[in-house]
Write a protein that holds these residues in place. Structure first.
Motif, PDB file in Angstrom:
ATOM      1  N   LYS A  45     -28.025  12.168  18.347  1.00  0.00           N
ATOM      2  CA  LYS A  45     -27.582  12.331  19.743  1.00  0.00           C
ATOM      3  C   LYS A  45     -26.102  12.690  19.825  1.00  0.00           C
ATOM      4  CE  LYS A  45     -28.702   8.089  20.865  1.00  0.00           C
ATOM      5  NZ  LYS A  45     -29.132   7.618  19.538  1.00  0.00           N
ATOM      6  N   THR A  46     -25.269  11.914  19.142  1.00  0.00           N
ATOM      7  CA  THR A  46     -23.825  12.158  19.223  1.00  0.00           C
ATOM      8  C   THR A  46     -23.482  13.517  18.627  1.00  0.00           C
ATOM      9  OG1 THR A  46     -23.336   9.798  19.171  1.00  0.00           O
ATOM     10  CG2 THR A  46     -21.555  11.277  18.511  1.00  0.00           C
ATOM     11  N   THR A  47     -24.134  13.881  17.532  1.00  0.00           N
ATOM     12  CA  THR A  47     -23.886  15.187  16.924  1.00  0.00           C
ATOM     13  C   THR A  47     -24.183  16.298  17.929  1.00  0.00           C
ATOM     14  OG1 THR A  47     -24.471  14.248  14.788  1.00  0.00           O
ATOM     15  CG2 THR A  47     -24.447  16.642  14.947  1.00  0.00           C
ATOM     16  N   GLY A  85     -17.366   9.663  25.726  1.00  0.00           N
ATOM     17  CA  GLY A  85     -17.965   9.517  24.404  1.00  0.00           C
ATOM     18  C   GLY A  85     -18.625   8.163  24.209  1.00  0.00           C
ATOM     19  N   GLN A  86     -19.129   7.981  23.005  1.00  0.00           N
ATOM     20  CA  GLN A  86     -19.884   6.766  22.711  1.00  0.00           C
ATOM     21  C   GLN A  86     -19.009   5.514  22.787  1.00  0.00           C
ATOM     22  OE1 GLN A  86     -22.267   7.210  19.246  1.00  0.00           O
ATOM     23  NE2 GLN A  86     -23.094   5.156  19.368  1.00  0.00           N
ATOM     24  N   TYR A  87     -17.721   5.670  22.444  1.00  0.00           N
ATOM     25  CA  TYR A  87     -16.816   4.537  22.560  1.00  0.00           C
ATOM     26  C   TYR A  87     -15.844   4.836  23.686  1.00  0.00           C
ATOM     27  CZ  TYR A  87     -18.899   3.772  18.102  1.00  0.00           C
ATOM     28  OH  TYR A  87     -19.828   3.600  17.119  1.00  0.00           O
ATOM     29  N   LEU A 161     -22.404  12.337  28.817  1.00  0.00           N
ATOM     30  CA  LEU A 161     -22.228  10.891  28.677  1.00  0.00           C
ATOM     31  C   LEU A 161     -22.990  10.427  27.442  1.00  0.00           C
ATOM     32  CD1 LEU A 161     -22.988   9.988  32.412  1.00  0.00           C
ATOM     33  CD2 LEU A 161     -20.753  10.377  31.367  1.00  0.00           C
ATOM     34  N   ASP A 162     -22.255   9.975  26.438  1.00  0.00           N
ATOM     35  CA  ASP A 162     -22.895   9.545  25.192  1.00  0.00           C
ATOM     36  C   ASP A 162     -23.038   8.025  25.209  1.00  0.00           C
ATOM     37  OD1 ASP A 162     -24.007   9.613  22.703  1.00  0.00           O
ATOM     38  OD2 ASP A 162     -22.185  10.193  21.638  1.00  0.00           O
ATOM     39  N   GLU A 163     -24.268   7.574  25.368  1.00  0.00           N
ATOM     40  CA  GLU A 163     -24.566   6.137  25.448  1.00  0.00           C
ATOM     41  C   GLU A 163     -23.593   5.403  26.372  1.00  0.00           C
ATOM     42  OE1 GLU A 163     -25.698   4.073  21.981  1.00  0.00           O
ATOM     43  OE2 GLU A 163     -26.356   5.874  20.929  1.00  0.00           O
ATOM     44  N   PRO A 164     -23.593   5.778  27.654  1.00  0.00           N
ATOM     45  CA  PRO A 164     -22.565   5.238  28.563  1.00  0.00           C
ATOM     46  C   PRO A 164     -22.677   3.740  28.809  1.00  0.00           C
ATOM     47  CG  PRO A 164     -24.220   6.475  29.794  1.00  0.00           C
ATOM     48  CD  PRO A 164     -24.489   6.724  28.342  1.00  0.00           C
TER      49      PRO A 164
HETATM   50 MG   LIG Z   1     -24.289   8.167  18.779  1.00  0.00          MG
END
Ligand SMILES: [Mg+2]
Ligand SMILES: Nc1ncnc2c1ncn2[C@@H]1O[C@H](COP(=O)(O)OP(=O)(O)O)[C@@H](O)[C@H]1O
Lengths: 325, 257
Positions: A45-47, A85-87, A161-164
């Motif tokens: 997902k993040t990629t 991002g994820q973080y 939105l990456d894993e918001p």
């Molecule tokens: Mg990820």
């Protein structure tokens, strides 16, 4: 770019050494829609998000966002997208207001525009009181809100939105969902990744299920649920000896070719969609003189869909998920 | 607006970000000032009595240029830690997703470091004067020496940018800094004359660019003989800046996360 989708990716591939993070991923999100990318930790997902936000070059494949090519028009595209991002990417030593104003300046707003926009966003994200405090004093939910606000400084037409909501408590999660829904109602196209089935179910118009770098299913949340079959009727009998009578009574409600499952005093029936549901079932059991203690219809969840599609439950897949602050 | 103007504007925004953080990180400020002062006291009073420095009025005169070069070069070290930290926290991803100049994240750091280095230099010179150091040249050469030292700090900021971008974690940055660069400053003429070192180490110390830089500073501050040290130092500083900036920018552009 009238009818072109806001996000369109074809055959995206990306490896890191011998880890194949993406093995040919296609994604489409029409303008104004929400695309949920659902998959367990390590699915890619993040990629995918990093390629679509110009942070990473694909090894193969093409992608266009807001009508621009993510590799050829990268610099121009950056002013039209927002990324959370994820973080939660906030500077802990700057105040909330300073963080937002800095991002405004880097989007090349003037100093006064940046400050005005920062104040607007603090108000919108319920951070006015905290706006003058350094972000290291913020709770996880406040950081996520600040991060999301930073992604919205220039009101970008496309939002990633990456894993918001990973790592948030249920209340903060709900609050963030509402904020995202407000953006969507204003016409923003959103690509959202998540490990949570209920999150995709709630926010996304269409869902791409991704596992081991491949899209293994795509459709609306109802489409995906349909792939696990329709609703099931669950009946609990008062008297187990009436099981055969009950099976005969409910037979006509089952989907063609499906069996009525019997387990002691419990029956499980894969319901035909036109069978009439609980009402029909209760009437038929009553006519046959079968006494029941409970009748329910269970609709399949995305969890069921995930199990069917990947061969393992979503919980197993998320077991090793990190939970950032 | 031209892209050069945006590069300058973005660099300013990010340099300001670093400068704002300084008073909010007292531990960092202590590292910048107290630690070098401890070094001065340690070498001047604990080891100093045993170290012979022919040609210098006293050990403080010999020592201060050495300690200043070491502190200024190593001061950029926090840049490596901060960049690793920014990468880990996703801030570098955010910056890279913005329509800003590519080099600004790094040049912003380098210019903010310049301000910190100036502060550090002022503290060290003040302490040096208190423990017996005195300038023995004219104001022009002292100023030239200060410019040279700030240039050195600027050059090393880029080296530390590269380390921070390559290391991926603050711990790895730390390890690289303390096992490669820190020892390099000791195997030089910074604290003792290389002529007192055993063969092998002596040749290494004489060829070490830190020795050249320290000798150039001694020349500009104290009038010690220098030969070509000043010019060679300038070449080192320009060379390190160009190479490290080029490599850092290339690395930044192609970061994979
Ligand atoms: Mg990820
Ligand atoms: N920069 C990287 N270097 C090496 N491997 C990576 C890198 N980024 C991701 N991976 C690997 O690629 C796979 C997919 O990762 P990722 O896209 O982060 O998944 P997700 O976001 O769905 O959890 C994982 O196996 C991960 O370890």
């Amino acid at each position: 770019m009238s009818s072109e989708p806001a996000i369109e990716a074809h055959g995206l591939r990306r490896s890191f050494g011998d880890v194949h993070a993406l093995r040919g991923v296609d994604l489409v999100a029409p303008t104004g829609s929400v695309l949920g990318v659902l998959g367990p930790n390590g699915a890619g997902k993040t990629t995918a998000v990093r390629i679509l936000t110009t942070l990473l070059q694909p090894d193969a494949g093409t992608a266009r966002v807001a009508g621009l090519d993510v590799t050829k028009d990268a610099q121009e595209l950056r002013s039209r997208i927002g990324l959370a991002g994820q973080y939660a990417a906030v500077d802990e030593y700057l105040t909330g207001r300073e963080n937002l104003a800095m991002v405004g300046r880097l989007y090349h707003l003037s100093p006064s525009q940046s400050r005005t926009r920062a104040d607007e966003l603090l108000a919108e994200f319920d951070l006015v009181d905290a706006g003058g405090r350094v972000a290291s004093t913020y709770s996880g939910g406040m950081r996520r809100r600040l991060d999301l606000a930073a992604a919205l400084v220039v009101r970008p037409p496309v939002l990633f939105l990456d894993e918001p909501t990973t790592g948030l408590d249920p209340r903060s999660r709900n609050a963030l969902w509402e904020t995202i829904e407000e953006r969507v109602s204003e016409g923003t196209t959103v690509l959202l990744t998540t490990q949570y089935l209920d999150e995709a179910d709630r926010l996304a118009d269409r869902i791409a299920v991704i596992d081991h770098g491949e899209v293994i299913a795509e459709g609306t949340s109802d489409d995906l649920k349909a792939r696990v079959g329709g609703s099931r009727l669950e009946v609990a009998l008062e008297d187990p000896t009436q099981a055969e009578a009950a099976r005969a009574a409910l037979g006509p409600l089952a989907e063609a070719g499906a069996d009525v499952g019997v387990d002691g005093s419990r029956l499980s029936v894969p319901l035909r969609s036109d069978a009439g549901g609980v009402v029909a079932a209760v009437r038929r059991l009553d006519d046959a003189g079968v006494a029941v203690s409970d009748v329910t219809v269970r609709r399949p969840t995305l969890d069921d869909a995930f199990l069917t599609l990947t061969g393992r439950p979503a919980e197993d897949a998320t077991d090793d998920a990190e939970v950032p602050a | 607006m031209s892209s050069l103007r945006w590069t300058i504007s973005d660099t300013g925004v990010l340099a300001l970000r670093q400068l704002r953080r300084i008073p909010r990180q007292p531990d960092l400020l202590i590292g910048y000032t107290i630690q070098p002062v401890m070094f001065v006291l340690l070498f001047r009073y604990v080891f100093g009595g045993a170290i012979q420095t022919p040609g210098f009025d006293n050990y403080a005169d010999f020592l201060m240029p050495g300690i200043i070069v070491q502190s200024i070069a190593f001061g950029g070290f926090v840049t490596a830690l901060a960049i690793s930290d920014d990468m880990k926290k996703g801030l570098i991803d955010r910056f890279r997703s913005l329509p800003m100049s590519r080099i600004a994240v790094l040049s912003g750091r380098a210019f903010a470091d310049l301000a910190l280095n100036a502060l550090q230099l002022a503290v060290l010179i003040a302490v040096g004067l208190l423990v017996g150091f005195s300038f023995a040249t004219d104001i022009l050469r002292v100023l030239l020496g200060i410019v040279l030292l700030l240039g050195l700090g600027f050059a090393f900021s880029w080296v530390f940018c590269l380390i921070g971008l390559s290391a991926g974690s603050a711990e790895t940055s730390n390890a690289i800094g303390f096992t490669v660069i820190f020892p390099l400053t000791f195997a030089s003429g910074a604290f003792v004359p290389p002529s007192t070192m055993p063969d092998g180490l002596r040749q290494f110390a004489e060829a070490n660019p830190f020795t050249t830089l320290v000798d150039a500073t001694r020349h500009l501050f104290l009038g010690a003989p220098a030969n070509s040290d000043v010019w060679v130092s300038v070449l080192w500083i320009v060379g390190i800046t160009v190479v490290a900036a080029f490599l850092s920018l290339r690395r930044y552009r192609s970061l994979t996360g």
